[in-house]
Design an enzyme around this catalytic site. Structure first.
Site, PDB file in Angstrom:
ATOM      1  N   HIS A   1      34.615  43.585  19.873  1.00 49.38           N
ATOM      2  CA  HIS A   1      35.749  43.833  20.768  1.00 49.38           C
ATOM      3  C   HIS A   1      35.335  44.791  21.875  1.00 49.38           C
ATOM      4  O   HIS A   1      34.314  45.472  21.774  1.00 49.38           O
ATOM      5  CB  HIS A   1      36.932  44.444  20.007  1.00 49.38           C
ATOM      6  CG  HIS A   1      37.739  43.426  19.244  1.00 49.38           C
ATOM      7  ND1 HIS A   1      37.353  42.957  18.011  1.00 49.38           N
ATOM      8  CD2 HIS A   1      38.884  42.765  19.558  1.00 49.38           C
ATOM      9  CE1 HIS A   1      38.240  42.059  17.591  1.00 49.38           C
ATOM     10  NE2 HIS A   1      39.172  41.919  18.506  1.00 49.38           N
TER      11      HIS A   1
ATOM     12  N   LYS B   1      39.030  49.538  21.892  1.00 53.74           N
ATOM     13  CA  LYS B   1      39.745  49.267  20.630  1.00 53.74           C
ATOM     14  C   LYS B   1      39.460  50.381  19.637  1.00 53.74           C
ATOM     15  O   LYS B   1      38.294  50.624  19.302  1.00 53.74           O
ATOM     16  CB  LYS B   1      39.309  47.903  20.060  1.00 53.74           C
ATOM     17  CG  LYS B   1      40.050  47.513  18.799  1.00 53.74           C
ATOM     18  CD  LYS B   1      39.765  46.072  18.423  1.00 53.74           C
ATOM     19  CE  LYS B   1      40.422  45.668  17.110  1.00 53.74           C
ATOM     20  NZ  LYS B   1      41.883  45.761  17.130  1.00 53.74           N
TER      21      LYS B   1
HETATM   22  N1  LIG Z   1      47.697  40.418  17.482  1.00 52.29           N
HETATM   23  C1  LIG Z   1      46.917  40.084  18.494  1.00 52.29           C
HETATM   24  O1  LIG Z   1      46.627  38.910  18.749  1.00 52.29           O
HETATM   25  C2  LIG Z   1      46.381  41.172  19.379  1.00 52.29           C
HETATM   26  C3  LIG Z   1      45.626  40.876  20.511  1.00 52.29           C
HETATM   27  C4  LIG Z   1      45.170  41.912  21.310  1.00 52.29           C
HETATM   28  C5  LIG Z   1      45.467  43.217  20.969  1.00 52.29           C
HETATM   29  N2  LIG Z   1      46.152  43.459  19.836  1.00 52.29           N
HETATM   30  C6  LIG Z   1      46.550  44.810  19.448  1.00 52.29           C
HETATM   31  O2  LIG Z   1      47.720  45.107  20.224  1.00 52.29           O
HETATM   32  C7  LIG Z   1      47.762  46.520  20.465  1.00 52.29           C
HETATM   33  C8  LIG Z   1      47.855  46.755  21.983  1.00 52.29           C
HETATM   34  O3  LIG Z   1      46.676  46.316  22.601  1.00 52.29           O
HETATM   35  P1  LIG Z   1      46.392  46.647  24.146  1.00 52.29           P
HETATM   36  O4  LIG Z   1      45.051  46.107  24.431  1.00 52.29           O
HETATM   37  O5  LIG Z   1      47.564  46.243  24.958  1.00 52.29           O
HETATM   38  O6  LIG Z   1      46.319  48.251  24.087  1.00 52.29           O
HETATM   39  P2  LIG Z   1      46.684  49.305  25.208  1.00 52.29           P
HETATM   40  O7  LIG Z   1      46.403  48.740  26.559  1.00 52.29           O
HETATM   41  O8  LIG Z   1      46.043  50.582  24.809  1.00 52.29           O
HETATM   42  O9  LIG Z   1      48.272  49.472  25.093  1.00 52.29           O
HETATM   43  C9  LIG Z   1      48.913  50.171  24.076  1.00 52.29           C
HETATM   44  C10 LIG Z   1      50.225  50.680  24.616  1.00 52.29           C
HETATM   45  O10 LIG Z   1      50.958  51.304  23.592  1.00 52.29           O
HETATM   46  C11 LIG Z   1      51.517  52.525  24.091  1.00 52.29           C
HETATM   47  N3  LIG Z   1      51.787  53.446  23.011  1.00 52.29           N
HETATM   48  C12 LIG Z   1      50.950  54.338  22.411  1.00 52.29           C
HETATM   49  N4  LIG Z   1      51.601  55.030  21.456  1.00 52.29           N
HETATM   50  C13 LIG Z   1      52.870  54.556  21.455  1.00 52.29           C
HETATM   51  C14 LIG Z   1      54.026  54.851  20.684  1.00 52.29           C
HETATM   52  N5  LIG Z   1      54.019  55.802  19.724  1.00 52.29           N
HETATM   53  N6  LIG Z   1      55.158  54.151  20.943  1.00 52.29           N
HETATM   54  C15 LIG Z   1      55.196  53.212  21.896  1.00 52.29           C
HETATM   55  N7  LIG Z   1      54.137  52.885  22.670  1.00 52.29           N
HETATM   56  C16 LIG Z   1      52.987  53.552  22.435  1.00 52.29           C
HETATM   57  C17 LIG Z   1      50.446  53.020  25.027  1.00 52.29           C
HETATM   58  O11 LIG Z   1      50.988  53.998  25.884  1.00 52.29           O
HETATM   59  P3  LIG Z   1      49.994  55.101  26.536  1.00 52.29           P
HETATM   60  O12 LIG Z   1      49.284  54.326  27.607  1.00 52.29           O
HETATM   61  O13 LIG Z   1      50.937  56.127  27.015  1.00 52.29           O
HETATM   62  O14 LIG Z   1      49.080  55.562  25.445  1.00 52.29           O
HETATM   63  C18 LIG Z   1      50.058  51.734  25.741  1.00 52.29           C
HETATM   64  O15 LIG Z   1      50.945  51.422  26.780  1.00 52.29           O
HETATM   65  C19 LIG Z   1      46.505  47.088  19.809  1.00 52.29           C
HETATM   66  O16 LIG Z   1      46.820  47.525  18.510  1.00 52.29           O
HETATM   67  C20 LIG Z   1      45.568  45.904  19.729  1.00 52.29           C
HETATM   68  O17 LIG Z   1      44.626  46.050  18.683  1.00 52.29           O
HETATM   69  C21 LIG Z   1      46.623  42.474  19.045  1.00 52.29           C
END
Ligand SMILES: NC(=O)c1ccc[n+]([C@@H]2O[C@H](COP(=O)([O-])OP(=O)(O)OC[C@H]3O[C@@H](n4cnc5c(N)ncnc54)[C@H](OP(=O)(O)O)[C@@H]3O)[C@@H](O)[C@H]2O)c1
Length: 243
Positions: free
Chosen positions: A133, A137
């Protein structure tokens, strides 16, 4: 019309979900939430049916509890829930009689990769998983790797006979989940990739899924939003709703 809140709306996945949901005739984007918002209040004031959690491994459990306690259907896309946490959330959904889904990978092709590997593991004895990844991550191994290991372990008929291994560098043989070694790479150049390598006498089979754009997650995310309210309790994996 189902009303949906995206939690983690300003993140990479959250932004994309907030673009795609308003383009659907049967779904309404009822709210966006982030780190500094009161999710419970947003659920209550918007009368949301569903909350999609796309946040982080260190807050997903608390978010999921919050969603369920406020009677919204959880669609948990964030990775990092432990097996014990999944058990607790499953119990809570049962008590509340609420449908929910945890989706380690919204990509349809990734689910097919796991299903192909389940089939192959019935015939090929040795299996290891290599997942890669992007460097941002925070959790390892990925939810998809854990889920793949669980499915493969359940499908295997024979397990390789363990030998006494000696790691001169701890971790060199990966981390084991249900007896299957998982090796995690975190580096620039990857978005998400997983290889499941199966070995037999004189042959190997490698099943590779490569994700080059987060758009690949959106059809599965929309499917989860459309189906979650019909589910009986909390399920784990997109395959439960694919057919
Ligand atoms: N299931 C799937 O197919 C899939 C695919 C891709 C990713 N994912 C997962 O999805 C999640 C998000 O991925 P991403 O790439 O979008 O990550 P990202 O860009 O880091 O986004 C995460 C978001 O969550 C916010 N956040 C952090 N703590 C929080 C809280 N306590 N309450 C509410 N929001 C909060 C962050 O805000 P700040 O910017 O203020 O920190 C940021 O906006 C990760 O866990 C990733 O592993 C899953």
């Amino acid at each position: 019309m189902k009303k949906i809140i995206i939690n983690g709306a300003s993140g990479k996945m959250g932004k994309l979900a907030c673009e795609i949901i308003p383009q659907q005739e049967d779904l309404i984007l009822a709210g966006k939430a982030g780190r500094n918002d009161n999710l419970a209040k947003i659920i209550q004031s918007s009368h949301a049916d569903i909350v999609v959690d796309l946040t982080r491994a260190d807050c997903v459990f608390q978010n999921a509890l919050n969603i369920i306690e406020n009677n919204a259907h959880p669609v948990i896309g964030s990775s990092g829930l432990t097996q014990d946490q999944i058990r607790q959330l499953t119990q809570l959904c049962e008590v509340k009689n609420l449908g929910g889904i945890i989706v380690p990978n919204f990509s349809i092709a990734a689910v097919l990769m796991m299903q192909f590997a389940e089939k192959a593991a019935q015939y090929l004895e040795d299996v290891e998983i290599i997942e890669a990844h992007h460097a941002q991550k925070i959790d390892a191994p990925s939810g998809t790797a854990l889920k793949s290991a669980e499915l493969i372990a359940a499908a295997r008929k024979k397990v390789q006979t363990p030998i006494d291994e000696m790691e001169s560098i701890p971790g060199a043989r990966g981390g084991k989940h249900h007896g299957i070694a998982i090796h995690s790479l975190r580096m620039a150049g990857f978005l998400a990739e997983q290889r499941i390598v199966l070995g037999n006498l004189g042959e190997t089979l490698t099943i590779t899924h490569t994700n080059i754009d987060r758009i690949a997650y959106m059809p599965g995310l929309l499917l989860a939003c459309r189906k979650v309210s019909e589910l009986n309790g909390l399920v784990y994996g997109l395959e439960y709703i694919m057919d």
